[in-house]
Write a protein that holds these residues in place. Structure first.
Motif, mmCIF file in Angstrom:
data_model
loop_
_atom_site.group_PDB
_atom_site.id
_atom_site.type_symbol
_atom_site.label_atom_id
_atom_site.label_comp_id
_atom_site.label_asym_id
_atom_site.label_seq_id
_atom_site.Cartn_x
_atom_site.Cartn_y
_atom_site.Cartn_z
ATOM 1 N N GLU A 184 11.859 -21.935 3.483
ATOM 2 C CA GLU A 184 12.394 -22.321 4.790
ATOM 3 C C GLU A 184 12.370 -23.830 4.989
ATOM 4 O OE1 GLU A 184 11.349 -18.159 7.160
ATOM 5 O OE2 GLU A 184 10.184 -19.968 7.589
ATOM 6 N N SER A 185 11.476 -24.535 4.268
ATOM 7 C CA SER A 185 11.475 -25.999 4.324
ATOM 8 C C SER A 185 12.715 -26.576 3.662
ATOM 9 C CB SER A 185 10.220 -26.548 3.643
ATOM 10 O OG SER A 185 9.053 -26.169 4.329
ATOM 11 N N PHE A 186 13.149 -25.930 2.577
ATOM 12 C CA PHE A 186 14.322 -26.429 1.854
ATOM 13 C C PHE A 186 15.628 -25.908 2.431
ATOM 14 C CE2 PHE A 186 11.102 -27.239 -1.450
ATOM 15 C CZ PHE A 186 11.424 -28.555 -1.742
ATOM 16 N N ALA A 228 15.915 -25.443 -8.357
ATOM 17 C CA ALA A 228 17.235 -26.079 -8.461
ATOM 18 C C ALA A 228 17.482 -26.976 -7.246
ATOM 19 C CB ALA A 228 18.324 -25.013 -8.561
ATOM 20 N N ILE A 229 17.035 -26.531 -6.077
ATOM 21 C CA ILE A 229 17.171 -27.357 -4.871
ATOM 22 C C ILE A 229 16.282 -28.595 -4.980
ATOM 23 C CG2 ILE A 229 16.844 -27.408 -2.363
ATOM 24 C CD1 ILE A 229 17.353 -24.389 -2.345
ATOM 25 N N ILE A 230 15.082 -28.413 -5.517
ATOM 26 C CA ILE A 230 14.163 -29.538 -5.715
ATOM 27 C C ILE A 230 14.814 -30.623 -6.568
ATOM 28 C CG2 ILE A 230 12.017 -30.226 -6.875
ATOM 29 C CD1 ILE A 230 10.824 -27.541 -5.959
ATOM 30 N N PHE A 241 6.861 -33.421 -3.276
ATOM 31 C CA PHE A 241 7.062 -32.017 -2.971
ATOM 32 C C PHE A 241 6.262 -31.599 -1.738
ATOM 33 C CE2 PHE A 241 5.635 -27.586 -3.578
ATOM 34 C CZ PHE A 241 6.865 -26.944 -3.588
ATOM 35 N N TYR A 242 4.956 -31.937 -1.744
ATOM 36 C CA TYR A 242 4.112 -31.591 -0.596
ATOM 37 C C TYR A 242 4.608 -32.286 0.668
ATOM 38 C CZ TYR A 242 0.479 -29.182 -3.286
ATOM 39 O OH TYR A 242 -0.223 -28.284 -4.057
ATOM 40 N N GLY A 243 5.031 -33.537 0.523
ATOM 41 C CA GLY A 243 5.534 -34.255 1.679
ATOM 42 C C GLY A 243 6.753 -33.601 2.279
ATOM 43 N N TYR A 244 7.592 -33.051 1.426
ATOM 44 C CA TYR A 244 8.821 -32.434 1.924
ATOM 45 C C TYR A 244 8.544 -31.136 2.671
ATOM 46 C CZ TYR A 244 13.808 -31.450 2.013
ATOM 47 O OH TYR A 244 15.100 -31.228 2.450
#
Length: 246
Positions: A184-186, A228-230, A241-244
């Motif tokens: 849900e974050s991405f 893939a989104i990353i 990653f954690y920040g996002y």
């Protein structure tokens, strides 16, 4: 007959368990062996080593190994006697599965009929499986110090940590991620309360749904979609990653 002789570490363990309420004759009379203590010592050593090997935040994201984990349980309350009867996990690094793990667990009790119907796993399937105490070493070897990921992962970790605390007075030391939160974050504005919702969104099929091995395989496909989104968002490190997601 001469009394058994124990080394200093074994005597210390005897005294510690006596302080917790066990009787000396129970321990020295053959109910608890030195092998049991050696097993406990190995578990503690392994968990301690895992706590020291946490991934640094500057680790490139493609070098981080994630553990996709799922369990099947007889209910929702380990504190009220519910038990794990199936565990599966997969190592996934840079979007690729590198190793897989799966086993039935003998829960030491009957699986409720409703759970048997949901999972398709019957009592006879787990009756000759190892008990969790006999399998925990293999599981810890597999998950090592890597980051654990799963859908509603708090449920799985609650059972494993309840067992580890009840048996060894310790818990899993490594970080974990709730896959729903990551997803849900991405995909802001989207909601995926259930694993089925996420699988449906990405058109991922899962045969034998509610069986740990099948669910883990489906979650690996889901994690590959997330990865893939990353890559598209140019997230470079574990810190990014954690920040996002936060």
């Amino acid at each position: 007959m001469n009394p058994p002789r124990f080394d200093g570490n074994f005597k210390h363990m005897i005294n510690r368990l006596i302080s917790l309420g066990l009787k000396r004759e129970q321990l020295i009379g053959g109910h608890v062996s030195q092998g049991d203590f050696q097993h406990e010592a190995w578990i503690r050593k392994q968990l301690k080593a895992m706590s020291k090997k946490q991934m640094g935040l500057n680790t490139p994201i493609e070098e981080v190994t994630f553990i996709i984990l799922d369990t099947e349980t007889t209910g929702f309350r380990p504190d009220l006697g519910d038990e794990i009867f199936s565990i599966a996990a997969a190592r996934i690094k840079n979007g690729e599965i590198t190793n897989r793990y799966s086993t039935f667990i003998n829960p030491g009790k009957t699986i409720p009929e409703s759970v048997q119907q949901l999972t398709g796993i019957q009592d006879e399937d787990v009756s000759h499986a190892p008990f969790l105490k006999d399998e925990i070493q293999s599981l810890l070897d597999f998950i090592h110090h890597h980051i654990i990921v799963g859908y509603h992962i708090g449920h799985d970790l609650a059972f494993l940590n309840h067992f580890l605390w009840k048996t060894y007075k310790t818990k899993l030391p490594q970080s974990s991620l709730e896959m729903r939160k990551v997803l849900e974050s991405f995909l802001p504005g989207m909601s995926f309360p259930l694993l089925d919702d996420a699988l449906r969104y990405f058109s991922i099929e899962c045969t034998n749904r509610h069986q740990a091995e099948s669910d883990v395989f489906a979650m690996c496909e889901l994690w590959q979609k997330i990865f893939a989104i990353i890559r598209k968002k140019n997230i470079q490190t574990l810190y990014d990653f954690y920040g996002y997601i936060r």
